[in-house]
Design a protein around this motif. Sequence first.
Motif, PDB file in Angstrom:
ATOM      1  N   VAL A 203      -9.245   4.174 -47.536  1.00 23.44           N
ATOM      2  CA  VAL A 203      -8.899   5.585 -47.346  1.00 23.44           C
ATOM      3  C   VAL A 203      -8.437   6.198 -48.662  1.00 23.44           C
ATOM      4  N   LEU A 204      -7.586   5.478 -49.381  1.00 25.79           N
ATOM      5  CA  LEU A 204      -6.998   6.001 -50.615  1.00 25.79           C
ATOM      6  C   LEU A 204      -7.923   5.696 -51.784  1.00 25.79           C
ATOM      7  N   THR A 205      -9.092   6.307 -51.760  1.00 28.29           N
ATOM      8  CA  THR A 205     -10.112   5.990 -52.760  1.00 28.29           C
ATOM      9  C   THR A 205      -9.771   6.511 -54.150  1.00 28.29           C
ATOM     10  N   ALA A 206      -8.832   7.442 -54.247  1.00 26.41           N
ATOM     11  CA  ALA A 206      -8.441   7.969 -55.561  1.00 26.41           C
ATOM     12  C   ALA A 206      -7.302   7.177 -56.179  1.00 26.41           C
ATOM     13  N   GLY A 207      -6.837   6.124 -55.522  1.00 24.30           N
ATOM     14  CA  GLY A 207      -5.750   5.320 -56.047  1.00 24.30           C
ATOM     15  C   GLY A 207      -4.455   5.574 -55.294  1.00 24.30           C
ATOM     16  N   PRO A 208      -3.440   4.755 -55.554  1.00 24.04           N
ATOM     17  CA  PRO A 208      -2.178   4.872 -54.809  1.00 24.04           C
ATOM     18  C   PRO A 208      -1.379   6.111 -55.146  1.00 24.04           C
ATOM     19  N   ASP A 209      -1.707   6.778 -56.237  1.00 29.07           N
ATOM     20  CA  ASP A 209      -0.905   7.935 -56.645  1.00 29.07           C
ATOM     21  C   ASP A 209      -1.384   9.244 -56.035  1.00 29.07           C
ATOM     22  N   VAL A 210      -2.527   9.239 -55.327  1.00 29.56           N
ATOM     23  CA  VAL A 210      -3.072  10.485 -54.793  1.00 29.56           C
ATOM     24  C   VAL A 210      -3.322  10.316 -53.303  1.00 29.56           C
ATOM     25  N   ILE A 211      -2.557  11.056 -52.472  1.00 23.85           N
ATOM     26  CA  ILE A 211      -2.770  11.057 -51.035  1.00 23.85           C
ATOM     27  C   ILE A 211      -2.852  12.505 -50.565  1.00 23.85           C
ATOM     28  N   TYR A 212      -3.525  12.707 -49.421  1.00 22.86           N
ATOM     29  CA  TYR A 212      -3.733  14.045 -48.900  1.00 22.86           C
ATOM     30  C   TYR A 212      -3.234  14.129 -47.460  1.00 22.86           C
ATOM     31  N   PRO A 213      -2.657  15.277 -47.077  1.00 20.08           N
ATOM     32  CA  PRO A 213      -2.266  15.468 -45.677  1.00 20.08           C
ATOM     33  C   PRO A 213      -3.468  15.297 -44.759  1.00 20.08           C
ATOM     34  N   GLY A 214      -3.264  14.630 -43.618  1.00 18.33           N
ATOM     35  CA  GLY A 214      -4.323  14.407 -42.647  1.00 18.33           C
ATOM     36  C   GLY A 214      -4.963  13.040 -42.748  1.00 18.33           C
ATOM     37  N   GLN A 215      -4.773  12.301 -43.849  1.00 21.01           N
ATOM     38  CA  GLN A 215      -5.337  10.961 -43.956  1.00 21.01           C
ATOM     39  C   GLN A 215      -4.644  10.019 -42.965  1.00 21.01           C
ATOM     40  N   GLN A 216      -5.446   9.122 -42.377  1.00 21.67           N
ATOM     41  CA  GLN A 216      -4.931   8.172 -41.398  1.00 21.67           C
ATOM     42  C   GLN A 216      -4.673   6.840 -42.089  1.00 21.67           C
ATOM     43  N   LEU A 217      -3.459   6.324 -41.966  1.00 23.63           N
ATOM     44  CA  LEU A 217      -3.071   5.093 -42.649  1.00 23.63           C
ATOM     45  C   LEU A 217      -2.651   4.030 -41.650  1.00 23.63           C
ATOM     46  N   ALA A 218      -3.031   2.789 -41.941  1.00 24.58           N
ATOM     47  CA  ALA A 218      -2.534   1.644 -41.186  1.00 24.58           C
ATOM     48  C   ALA A 218      -1.232   1.174 -41.821  1.00 24.58           C
ATOM     49  N   LEU A 219      -0.299   0.787 -40.971  1.00 26.89           N
ATOM     50  CA  LEU A 219       1.008   0.349 -41.464  1.00 26.89           C
ATOM     51  C   LEU A 219       1.191  -1.163 -41.424  1.00 26.89           C
ATOM     52  N   ALA A 220       0.239  -1.877 -40.809  1.00 21.65           N
ATOM     53  CA  ALA A 220       0.375  -3.330 -40.716  1.00 21.65           C
ATOM     54  C   ALA A 220      -1.002  -3.939 -40.599  1.00 21.65           C
ATOM     55  N   ASP A 221      -1.106  -5.251 -40.822  1.00 20.51           N
ATOM     56  CA  ASP A 221      -2.367  -5.961 -40.673  1.00 20.51           C
ATOM     57  C   ASP A 221      -2.854  -5.825 -39.240  1.00 20.51           C
ATOM     58  N   GLY A 222      -4.159  -5.597 -39.075  1.00 16.04           N
ATOM     59  CA  GLY A 222      -4.719  -5.463 -37.738  1.00 16.04           C
ATOM     60  C   GLY A 222      -4.870  -4.037 -37.294  1.00 16.04           C
TER      61      GLY A 222
ATOM     62  N   ALA B  46      -0.090  19.785 -54.179  1.00 17.71           N
ATOM     63  CA  ALA B  46       0.180  18.971 -55.356  1.00 17.71           C
ATOM     64  C   ALA B  46       0.111  17.518 -54.933  1.00 17.71           C
ATOM     65  N   PRO B  47      -0.816  16.684 -55.582  1.00 19.40           N
ATOM     66  CA  PRO B  47      -0.854  15.271 -55.236  1.00 19.40           C
ATOM     67  C   PRO B  47       0.497  14.632 -55.411  1.00 19.40           C
ATOM     68  N   GLN B  48       0.765  13.744 -54.415  1.00 20.87           N
ATOM     69  CA  GLN B  48       2.051  13.086 -54.460  1.00 20.87           C
ATOM     70  C   GLN B  48       1.904  11.698 -55.044  1.00 20.87           C
ATOM     71  N   LYS B  49       2.817  11.444 -56.051  1.00 22.40           N
ATOM     72  CA  LYS B  49       2.785  10.126 -56.676  1.00 22.40           C
ATOM     73  C   LYS B  49       3.727   9.190 -55.939  1.00 22.40           C
ATOM     74  N   SER B  50       3.337   7.973 -55.968  1.00 20.69           N
ATOM     75  CA  SER B  50       4.189   6.983 -55.343  1.00 20.69           C
ATOM     76  C   SER B  50       5.450   6.804 -56.170  1.00 20.69           C
ATOM     77  N   ALA B  51       6.600   6.893 -55.500  1.00 20.92           N
ATOM     78  CA  ALA B  51       7.868   6.709 -56.195  1.00 20.92           C
ATOM     79  C   ALA B  51       8.037   5.244 -56.566  1.00 20.92           C
ATOM     80  N   PRO B  52       8.597   4.926 -57.732  1.00 19.45           N
ATOM     81  CA  PRO B  52       8.802   3.522 -58.100  1.00 19.45           C
ATOM     82  C   PRO B  52       9.763   2.852 -57.152  1.00 19.45           C
ATOM     83  N   ALA B  53       9.570   1.560 -56.992  1.00 16.26           N
ATOM     84  CA  ALA B  53      10.448   0.807 -56.104  1.00 16.26           C
ATOM     85  C   ALA B  53      11.880   0.869 -56.605  1.00 16.26           C
ATOM     86  N   ALA B  54      12.799   0.991 -55.628  1.00 16.56           N
ATOM     87  CA  ALA B  54      14.217   1.082 -55.989  1.00 16.56           C
ATOM     88  C   ALA B  54      14.679  -0.241 -56.572  1.00 16.56           C
ATOM     89  N   PRO B  55      15.503  -0.226 -57.594  1.00 15.85           N
ATOM     90  CA  PRO B  55      15.981  -1.480 -58.178  1.00 15.85           C
ATOM     91  C   PRO B  55      16.850  -2.234 -57.188  1.00 15.85           C
TER      92      PRO B  55
END
Length: 279
Positions: A110-129, A145-154
């Motif tokens: 689904v996220l063919t543009a990479g992890p930094d670009v997502i669009y409203p309305g896209q359907q995402l799986a949250l777990a295996d299966g 405005a494309p939303q970038k993935s926030a860095p993991a919290a330390p």
Amino acid sequence: MMSVNGRPSLPSRAALKRAIATTVIVGVGAGLPMIAASGASATPVHHNTAQQQSAELAPSAAAQASAPAPAAAQAPADYTVQGGDWLSKIATSHNVQGGWQKLYELNKSVLTAGPDVIYPGQQLALADGSAPAQAPAQTPAPAPAPQKSAPAAPSSSSTSAQSNTAAPAAPAAAAAPALSANASTASLQALAASIVPADQLASFEQIITHESGWKVTATNPSSGAYGLPQALPGSKMASAGSDWATNPATQIKWALQYMNQTYGSPNQAWVFWQAHQAY
């Protein structure tokens, strides 16, 4: 029955017909079976309605039994992207094991543009299966405005380590060189260059040149204005330092502060000076 000439007399054709008809009628009345046949091998006609209906329905049932079962509907995806989402936010709010990295791994189709670009309305799986919806063939309308993935919290351990390590102190600003009240004009101008912002320096130098000619102890005989900026009275410069009477650095700092507070900047003070021959 004998004929007149002594021979047996044969019944007439009419009498024979009457005898046959009587036999048929008697047979019917006596309940004898009647068999209608159109030939030697004709099959008797049967009128079993229930068997006939079963025979007619049998092909339809067989066809239904051999028809393939409909394919099971694909399980819906777990989450629909909303405006303002990014992968890390979705992973955190839905407790995705493995964080946004795992969420991206599950939804690469689904996220063919990479992890930094997502669009409203896209359907995402949250777990295996889960079954994420395939990316649409047409290019989706871009989000505001494309939303970038926030860095993991330390982690808490790394945060503690950082808090226990003292940050290096910022280097102190270089102290202005100490000059005497009798320093040369060039030395005083170099001192001013170390204190006054570069984009304000030319205007500052013009004012000091016209006011005191770069004399630290210059005194106006009529008004009593004193020092490089010709403060009136000179004791005003005490707000910048107690050595205001002899230290050119103290006088320059006070002059810069006065120009900023009164006119907004040395550049504006110089504009005023040119119009009024004073500031």
